[in-house]
Design a protein around this motif. Sequence first.
Motif, PDB file in Angstrom:
ATOM      1  N   SER A   6       0.857  -1.192   0.000  1.00 10.53           N
ATOM      2  CA  SER A   6       0.000   0.000   0.000  1.00 10.53           C
ATOM      3  C   SER A   6       0.886   1.233   0.000  1.00 10.53           C
ATOM      4  CB  SER A   6      -0.831   0.062   1.275  1.00 10.53           C
ATOM      5  OG  SER A   6      -1.654  -1.040   1.412  1.00 10.53           O
ATOM      6  N   ALA A   7       0.244   2.383  -0.076  1.00  9.89           N
ATOM      7  CA  ALA A   7       0.956   3.652   0.007  1.00  9.89           C
ATOM      8  C   ALA A   7       1.483   3.848   1.435  1.00  9.89           C
ATOM      9  CB  ALA A   7       0.017   4.783  -0.370  1.00  9.89           C
ATOM     10  N   THR A  47      -2.224   8.300   1.179  1.00  6.30           N
ATOM     11  CA  THR A  47      -3.474   8.375   0.403  1.00  6.30           C
ATOM     12  C   THR A  47      -4.356   9.517   0.917  1.00  6.30           C
ATOM     13  OG1 THR A  47      -3.292   5.980   0.112  1.00  6.30           O
ATOM     14  CG2 THR A  47      -5.384   6.994  -0.518  1.00  6.30           C
ATOM     15  N   GLU A  63       1.071   4.271  -4.145  1.00  5.71           N
ATOM     16  CA  GLU A  63       1.600   2.907  -4.208  1.00  5.71           C
ATOM     17  C   GLU A  63       2.844   2.844  -5.092  1.00  5.71           C
ATOM     18  OE1 GLU A  63      -1.521   3.476  -3.536  1.00  5.71           O
ATOM     19  OE2 GLU A  63      -1.946   2.052  -1.933  1.00  5.71           O
ATOM     20  N   PHE A 108      -4.069  -1.908  -4.955  1.00  3.40           N
ATOM     21  CA  PHE A 108      -5.131  -0.898  -5.014  1.00  3.40           C
ATOM     22  C   PHE A 108      -5.372  -0.332  -6.404  1.00  3.40           C
ATOM     23  CE2 PHE A 108      -5.528   3.895  -3.899  1.00  3.40           C
ATOM     24  CZ  PHE A 108      -6.878   3.882  -3.577  1.00  3.40           C
ATOM     25  N   ARG A 118     -10.939   2.420  -1.058  1.00  2.00           N
ATOM     26  CA  ARG A 118     -10.037   2.480   0.097  1.00  2.00           C
ATOM     27  C   ARG A 118      -9.797   1.092   0.679  1.00  2.00           C
ATOM     28  NH1 ARG A 118      -8.692   7.408   2.111  1.00  2.00           N
ATOM     29  NH2 ARG A 118      -6.908   6.152   2.758  1.00  2.00           N
ATOM     30  N   GLY A 119      -8.561   0.870   1.050  1.00  3.07           N
ATOM     31  CA  GLY A 119      -8.192  -0.432   1.617  1.00  3.07           C
ATOM     32  C   GLY A 119      -8.078  -1.530   0.567  1.00  3.07           C
ATOM     33  N   GLY A 120      -8.046  -1.132  -0.707  1.00  2.00           N
ATOM     34  CA  GLY A 120      -8.116  -2.117  -1.792  1.00  2.00           C
ATOM     35  C   GLY A 120      -6.881  -2.985  -1.990  1.00  2.00           C
ATOM     36  N   SER A 121      -5.784  -2.658  -1.329  1.00  2.00           N
ATOM     37  CA  SER A 121      -4.571  -3.472  -1.535  1.00  2.00           C
ATOM     38  C   SER A 121      -4.739  -4.911  -1.047  1.00  2.00           C
ATOM     39  CB  SER A 121      -3.383  -2.865  -0.804  1.00  2.00           C
ATOM     40  OG  SER A 121      -3.140  -1.581  -1.271  1.00  2.00           O
TER      41      SER A 121
HETATM   42  N1  ASP Z   1      -3.570   3.190  -0.107  1.00  6.58           N
HETATM   43  C1  ASP Z   1      -4.932   2.824  -0.250  1.00  6.58           C
HETATM   44  C2  ASP Z   1      -5.733   3.343   0.933  1.00  6.58           C
HETATM   45  O1  ASP Z   1      -5.190   3.967   1.820  1.00  6.58           O
HETATM   46  C3  ASP Z   1      -5.121   1.352  -0.412  1.00  6.58           C
HETATM   47  C4  ASP Z   1      -4.766   0.523   0.786  1.00  6.58           C
HETATM   48  O2  ASP Z   1      -4.179   0.988   1.743  1.00  6.58           O
HETATM   49  O3  ASP Z   1      -5.074  -0.666   0.766  1.00  6.58           O
HETATM   50  O4  ASP Z   1      -6.913   3.167   0.975  1.00  6.58           O
END
Ligand code: ASP
Length: 402
Positions: free
Chosen positions: A41-42, A47, A74, A136, A150-153
């Motif tokens: 992820s970033a 993000t 990312e 992501f 969001r949270g897609g990684s």
């Molecule tokens: N960087 C993206 C986010 O903060 C994806 C991730 O963290 O999974 O949502």
Amino acid sequence: MGLIVQKFGGSSVADAAHVMNVARIVTDTYKEGNDVVVVVSAQGNTTDDLITKALEINPKATKREMDMLLSAGEQISIALLSMAIDSLGYPAISLLGWQAGFETNSKYGSARIKSIRTDRLLLELGKKNIVIVAGFQGLCKYDDITTLGRGGSDTSAVAIAAALRADRCQIFTDVEGVYTADPHKVKGVKKLSEITYDEMLELATLGAQVLNNRSVEMAKKYNVELEVLSSLNPVSGTIVKEVAKMEKMLVRGVTKDTNVARISIIGVPDVPGIAFKIFSKLAAKRINVDIILQSVGRDNTKDISFTVSRDNGPKAVELLENFNLLDGKKIVCDRDVAKISVVGAGMETHPGTASKMFEALFSVDVNIQMISTSEIKISVLISASDAERAVNAVHRAFIPEE
Ligand code: ASP
Ligand code: MG
């Protein structure tokens, strides 16, 4: 020896020291003779910071440009991690989503993965490279970069594990696994060694922020066993899989969700079709309804109460107020409520779970406003100010302290 997918979240790669720590975990796995694909992820709050930057310039930025911007987070992480691995003397290559073959639909901002063309991934693995993939993100049919929400990684990692039929998919994070309740809020929590996909989905939906929902749905669909573990503390984590062995406890977790509002419509006509008309109105505006309660009719009227997510509260009220069928009816919205749930597979076949939960709530003098049950959970709606006390009492009742 095998093929291992390892995913590291933003906090695990937050700065140079953390990136070097990840490089060591990855190379340790590689040294054991495994092929390794890493999804990152970033870094840290990147993000969020990018979103802030965009809002400063144009609060109405298009989703396409937002995806172009957010995917940059990312890109930074993969390059830094590849450099870190190189500095330890191991071969690595970083790939953006499109280079790793991620094809998505064109729903910018919340794209779905359609397929992964694995040739480049396999080529790099064949060269014995550690392959580092930007989570992501993907590419849609217009050759535009998309992001998965969001949270897609997590979802990126599961998708790669499924596409490559990996032997293991490890999700590294800043906690040691999945707990019976939020460790920051509840005393005496325990780490679960195993949990089923369905239980994990309930816990994820109900606000245990360890894994992204869609990643769990995808893991279930493709039967990818997940291991959630800490990038800082090398202890065993939690395995998420189809059939988890029953630990002594039946209840796997207790959750608190404060993102809820209760709406009540007082005195609607007690005739067929009323519920249908009200709820189809809400559904047409994509307002998701959770617990529903209807009172017994009296004097040809009845009351209907239901819950929606807190931010949907005002929208739902406005919709109902403008619904001619409900002209002159009293509509109340209470946003000071919370939903407490106990989650565990096999609940329906174990008598006494509900009464035990209600007893725990009674013991701390908490009033229940609504109740709902399913095969694997029992939820109650209570006043928000009681939530912390309630979740602790219920947790204590089901998960005894050692
Ligand atoms: N960087 C993206 C986010 O903060 C994806 C991730 O963290 O999974 O949502
Ligand atoms: Mg994240």
